[in-house]
Design a protein around this motif. Structure first.
Motif, PDB file in Angstrom:
ATOM      1  N   ALA A  15       0.812  -1.217   0.000  1.00 57.44           N
ATOM      2  CA  ALA A  15       0.000   0.000   0.000  1.00 57.44           C
ATOM      3  C   ALA A  15       0.844   1.264   0.000  1.00 57.44           C
ATOM      4  N   GLN A  16       2.107   1.151   0.409  1.00 56.68           N
ATOM      5  CA  GLN A  16       2.964   2.330   0.492  1.00 56.68           C
ATOM      6  C   GLN A  16       4.423   1.884   0.594  1.00 56.68           C
ATOM      7  N   SER A  20       4.857  -0.610  -2.411  1.00 65.43           N
ATOM      8  CA  SER A  20       4.263   0.051  -3.569  1.00 65.43           C
ATOM      9  C   SER A  20       5.317   0.324  -4.640  1.00 65.43           C
ATOM     10  N   ASP A  37      -2.454  -5.789   0.764  1.00 63.69           N
ATOM     11  CA  ASP A  37      -2.162  -5.055   1.993  1.00 63.69           C
ATOM     12  C   ASP A  37      -3.406  -5.108   2.871  1.00 63.69           C
ATOM     13  N   GLN A  39      -4.364  -2.315   4.261  1.00 65.78           N
ATOM     14  CA  GLN A  39      -4.949  -0.996   4.015  1.00 65.78           C
ATOM     15  C   GLN A  39      -5.659  -1.010   2.661  1.00 65.78           C
ATOM     16  N   ARG A  42      -5.800   2.278   0.401  1.00 64.18           N
ATOM     17  CA  ARG A  42      -4.507   2.654  -0.153  1.00 64.18           C
ATOM     18  C   ARG A  42      -4.022   1.663  -1.202  1.00 64.18           C
ATOM     19  N   VAL A  43      -4.253   0.388  -0.949  1.00 61.51           N
ATOM     20  CA  VAL A  43      -3.795  -0.601  -1.920  1.00 61.51           C
ATOM     21  C   VAL A  43      -4.585  -0.469  -3.212  1.00 61.51           C
ATOM     22  N   PRO A  56      -5.908  -5.352  -6.857  1.00 65.68           N
ATOM     23  CA  PRO A  56      -5.766  -5.016  -5.437  1.00 65.68           C
ATOM     24  C   PRO A  56      -6.540  -5.993  -4.564  1.00 65.68           C
ATOM     25  N   ARG A  58      -7.223  -7.048  -0.224  1.00 66.36           N
ATOM     26  CA  ARG A  58      -6.957  -6.911   1.200  1.00 66.36           C
ATOM     27  C   ARG A  58      -6.492  -8.274   1.715  1.00 66.36           C
TER      28      ARG A  58
END
Length: 259
Positions: A15-16, A20, A37, A39, A42-43, A56, A58
């Protein structure tokens, strides 16, 4: 370069930060990427920035059902899975090592070490089928004494696990390697700019790392350029392991008890 054309990669904690950057780098080189992720929002943003070649999800790596479902979703969407990047982890024990509890130790190991193993176990049938590979993001903490003992033990465990997986599955064409970053400028440091400035002075190359530095190393190890490399750890750490710039651990002194 399009080293991953036709290949599919799964990246955890994407996610970051490092995750990422890795997802984007592999996608830029042609891979379809499963971006996972905890998140979810964000993902989703990371996947949207990549485009249709990203999925994406979770995923909680401490939950085997989540991990199994992610691998199944990768195969359902893209037809295969070739690369797993184990990036999920983090330092979750904030107490002094002499005060940490068994529960904290178990939580740290479950996230960082066992979580990586769950991802490998779930992906192995695909990796064997496609002669794929795994790159695990460990840390210089797993190679030298930089503090955070529970975290360091989990990161060292990732390295030992990788060596053993490499030996066991090499004859099936599956490779396993590790990238061990030094200090990387990620959102985890957003509230500690002074700490990053202090660390910069301790690195022989005069700066802390960027997520893209790690993404480049992962892309190399995951590609066919590294087809005869397995069971190894690649430190990407600005020279901090050379000795003279070793990070001062005196800040941990406040935790030390008198005996």
């Amino acid at each position: 370069m399009r080293r991953f054309e036709g290949k599919v990669a799964l990246v955890t904690a994407a996610a970051q930060g490092i995750g990422s950057a890795v997802a984007r780098r592999l996608a830029d080189e042609g891979a379809s990427v499963v971006v996972t992720d905890l998140q979810e929002e964000r993902v989703g943003g990371v996947a949207a920035s990549i485009g249709e070649q990203a999925l994406p999800l979770r995923v909680d790596v401490t939950n085997r059902d989540d991990v199994d479902a992610a691998v199944a979703a990768a195969v359902e969407r893209f037809g295969r899975l070739d690369v797993v990047v184990n990036n999920a982890g983090g330092c979750i024990v904030s107490t002094a090592p002499e005060d940490s509890t068994s529960e904290e130790w178990h939580a740290q190991l479950d996230l960082t070490l066992v979580g990586a193993s769950r991802c490998i176990q779930a992906a192995l049938p695909q990796l064997v089928k496609n002669r794929g590979n795994v790159v695990t993001i460990s840390s210089v903490n797993g190679l030298a004494a930089f503090g955070n003992i529970e975290y360091a033990a989990a990161k060292a465990g990732q390295i030992a696990m990788t060596v053993n997986y490499a030996a066991r599955y090499g004859d099936l064409g599956v490779r396993f390697n590790v990238v061990a970053p030094g200090t990387i400028r990620t959102p985890n440091w957003d509230n500690q700019p002074d700490t990053l400035e202090r660390f910069e002075k301790m690195y022989p190359l005069g700066r802390v790392g960027e997520p893209e530095d790690i993404a480049a190393a992962v892309a190399f190890l995951a590609s066919d350029d590294a087809s005869w490399i397995t069971g190894h750890t690649l430190p990407v750490e600005g020279g901090v392991l050379t000795g003279p710039g070793m990070i001062d651990l005196s800040t941990n002194g406040a935790y030390k008890k008198s005996y």
